[in-house]
Design a protein around this motif. Sequence first.
Motif: not given
Length: 392
Positions: A315-340
């Motif tokens: 479940a934590e693996g699923f949630d970790s991936a979805n945290a990144f996916l939420d960032a990408i859905k919000a238009g963040n496609t660079t490492s720095q913007k994803i980290n922000d």
Amino acid sequence: MRRNTIRFSGALAAAAALSLGLAACGGGGGGTSSGSGSVTLGFIGAQTGDNAQLGINIYNGAKLAVDQYNKTNPKTKVTLKPYDTAGDPAIAPNQVNKAIQDKVQGVIGLPFSGESQAVQPTLEKAEIPNISPSATDPTLGKKGFKYFHRLVANDDAQGAADTKMMTDVYKAKKVYVVDDNQQYSLGIANIVFNTLKSGGVSVQRDKIDPKASDYSSTVNKIKAFNPDAIFYGGYYAEGGKLLKQMRDAGVTAKFQSDDGANDPNIIKTAGKKQAEGVTLSCACQSVATSTEPKVKKFIDDYKAAFGVGQGTYSAEGFDSANAFLDAIKAGNTTSQKINDYLKTINVAGISKQIQFTPQGEVKANTIYQFQVLKGKLEFLGPTDKVTLGKPM
């Protein structure tokens, strides 16, 4: 959690190769996406080795999230690439180097604390955000890392919970502490040993060699001490062997261990009879007990995708991936913007609320307990509400 079998010569060689790799690729994938309309995430962690199941659980959870996301036909497609470390800090740097050369924008991992310690400075230099679903060494959150996050409570919390089990639940007056001398194992064993000692409990300790098969020397020391309870800091492969040898030698003391041993494979390794009654802690709860529709859907989807039920840290693996996916859905496609984006995320996951402190620690820090009952690993609930033999 997690494995540390450092071989210094290998680690130094890997570090040198890593340095050359960074120079060749200009610091990795820190600033740009991997191409128009696509982002690459890496899973870096064990897929092989004695304790690989923990890494496999995480990777499967992450893969399920990415596959489900891509099926929605999103504007930005995501690729998840696995990099197998075998849980070894001497192998992990080369795998991180490959991920940097592949220009990943984020990393799910590393699962084990030893390998996390070995590569985190490199991930920082490459400016690649990473979320560990399971590394629990407290020092990872105390080094000022800007790109490190973890989705589990650290061993300061878990060690306190393990101590509470032995003193408040088992009422132990004498405890023997054993670890396998790896970074994660040694760290949590130190916390438990020192807390027990400062609390007036009579305590002794020893170490086992994870590469050995005969632990009779340690077993004999335990028998001589005649403890009420034993705490084992380490992983299920070695913990199962120790448990079997102890029970076969007539040691009947209560046995408490940590999330590294929290896997049904400890029953397989030790034997059902020898493992019966053992309690294991985890910063993960059993999502199988949840009545939430989205959690039940995750459980069903996981089994449909992989043919087995979700396991520790799936479940934590699923949630970790979805945290990144939420960032990408919000238009963040660079490492720095994803980290922000990760600095501000606050969403309900499958395993817990996903929200991080400035140090990258997850704000939810409850430690749960499991028990082997009738040959199965059952969920008892939060440590402060545990009733032995009564699963939730």
